[in-house]
Write a protein that holds these residues in place. Structure first.
Motif, short mmCIF file in Angstrom:
data_model
loop_
_atom_site.label_atom_id
_atom_site.label_comp_id
_atom_site.label_asym_id
_atom_site.label_seq_id
_atom_site.Cartn_x
_atom_site.Cartn_y
_atom_site.Cartn_z
N ALA A 1 39.68 65.12 45.00
CA ALA A 1 40.38 64.72 43.78
C ALA A 1 41.34 63.56 43.96
CB ALA A 1 41.15 65.93 43.20
N THR A 2 41.53 63.06 45.19
CA THR A 2 42.40 61.91 45.39
C THR A 2 41.66 60.60 45.13
OG1 THR A 2 41.89 61.64 47.77
CG2 THR A 2 43.66 63.18 47.17
N SER A 3 40.36 60.66 44.89
CA SER A 3 39.57 59.45 44.67
C SER A 3 39.56 59.05 43.20
CB SER A 3 38.13 59.67 45.16
OG SER A 3 37.29 58.63 44.72
N GLY A 4 40.05 57.84 42.90
CA GLY A 4 40.01 57.35 41.53
C GLY A 4 38.59 57.17 41.03
N GLY A 5 37.70 56.76 41.92
CA GLY A 5 36.30 56.60 41.54
C GLY A 5 35.66 57.93 41.17
N GLN A 6 36.06 59.00 41.87
CA GLN A 6 35.49 60.32 41.56
C GLN A 6 35.96 60.79 40.19
OE1 GLN A 6 33.15 62.58 43.61
NE2 GLN A 6 33.04 62.70 41.39
#
Length: 350
Positions: free
Chosen positions: A183-188
């Protein structure tokens, strides 16, 4: 959800998020810009600190090419996922001492939050004139790359077992064999939001029930496929796969038949950074045709500049079927909902 024309989507995006009163005419920008003066000011600073969510290898190569053009600037960076980078920057802003000079972030919503809070320094370069209004807020930030979100898989898989769609992430043949990002990924977050509109709000629960696991970073997901821990990376980018293929890694990518979500990467000069002129010079360079050709070559991503080439091994920009959110502004505000749902579905499985 229907697929929309990217130009129409980004025009809507800009209208939704552009800050009032910030646009400055191109003619005005050109009349005030003095590159020779900027170069000399950057030379006196002699340093550049890049805050970035770009994977390390590509991040370092971009800085290397900038330094080749301007060898008198010592370049360094702090790079992490959007969540971790944002936490660091928030702490610095709170303490009144920003250590970075420029910011690139995969989470467009979080990036816009910094823009709205006044954390970017105004800067204009004639290179911005080559970007349509839908790709910039003139004098504040500019989108310098567009990343399609794809699926990657091991080339060791038999043809009948290769994925062709997002729906395959929940298919029984891939049970326990799909790696996602945390959940730390902006792309995700962009991926989560856009695909659930197309396949329904319950889709990601199906993927979770199929045994998918969330890992930290796109490279970690690809590595897990190469080691055989997983067969499929359910979230990756063309530039990540391309970097592995250059090393002859047995990895392939597929553009899902439903279409591709996109991650848009803007760049801006941070207010209060230690080397503001070096930061401005970097933005001037990376937005230039030269800088964009280098960026496409390094990142294997699309450039918003019409005079830059398409990435190797990917369709022409105009031929991409884009899955777009109903509102990018709504997506930007969905960060909390995404984190809550994603952690509930996947964090426990790390």
């Amino acid at each position: 959800m229907r697929s929309l024309n990217l130009n129409r989507f980004l025009a809507t995006l800009l209208a939704a998020v552009c800050l009032g009163g910030l646009s400055v005419s191109a003619t005005h920008a050109q009349s005030k810009f003095d590159r020779a003066q900027l170069i000399e000011a950057a030379r006196k600073e002699g340093k550049l600190i890049f805050y970035s969510t770009i994977p390390e290898e590509q991040n370092n190569e971009i800085l290397k090419r900038f330094q080749k053009k301007y060898p008198f600037i010592d370049v360094s960076s702090f790079r992490a996922t959007s969540g971790r980078l944002g936490a660091r920057l928030d702490a610095e802003i709170g303490a009144g001492k920003v250590h970075g000079d420029i910011l690139q972030m995969g989470s467009f919503g979080r990036f816009l939050g910094y823009a709205k809070a006044g954390n970017f320094d105004r800067f204009e370069t004639p290179e911005m004139d080559a970007y349509d209004a839908k790709f910039k807020d003139s004098g504040l930030w500019t989108v310098f790359r567009i990343s399609p979100i794809l699926i990657a898989y091991s080339s060791r898989l038999a043809d009948k077992d290769t994925p062709t769609s997002w729906a395959d992430l929940a298919a029984p043949k891939f049970k326990g064999k799909v790696a996602m990002l945390d959940a730390t990924s902006g792309g995700q977050q962009a991926h989560w939001y856009q695909v659930r509109q197309y396949l329904g709000p319950g889709f990601w629960k199906q993927v979770s029930n199929n045994g998918a696991m969330a890992l930290s970073g796109a490279n970690r997901a690809i590595d897990s496929v190469l080691t055989g821990e997983f067969d499929v990376a359910g979230h990756t980018y063309g530039y990540v796969v391309n970097s592995y293929q250059k090393k002859n890694a047995p990895i392939k990518q597929v553009i899902p038949k439903e279409g591709v979500p996109i991650m848009i990467s803007p760049i801006a000069v941070l207010k209060g950074g230690p080397n503001p002129n070096a930061g401005r010079l970097f933005v001037d360079w990376i937005l230039s045709r030269e800088g964009q050709i280098d960026t496409v070559d390094i990142m294997n991503d699309y450039s918003p500049r019409a005079d830059a080439p398409a990435p190797k091994g990917l369709p022409e920009y105009k031929n991409l079927k884009i899955l777009t959110p109903d509102s990018w502004d709504t997506l930007a505000n969905s960060e909390k909902a995404f984190g809550s749902e994603w952690n509930e579905l996947f964090a426990k499985k790390k």
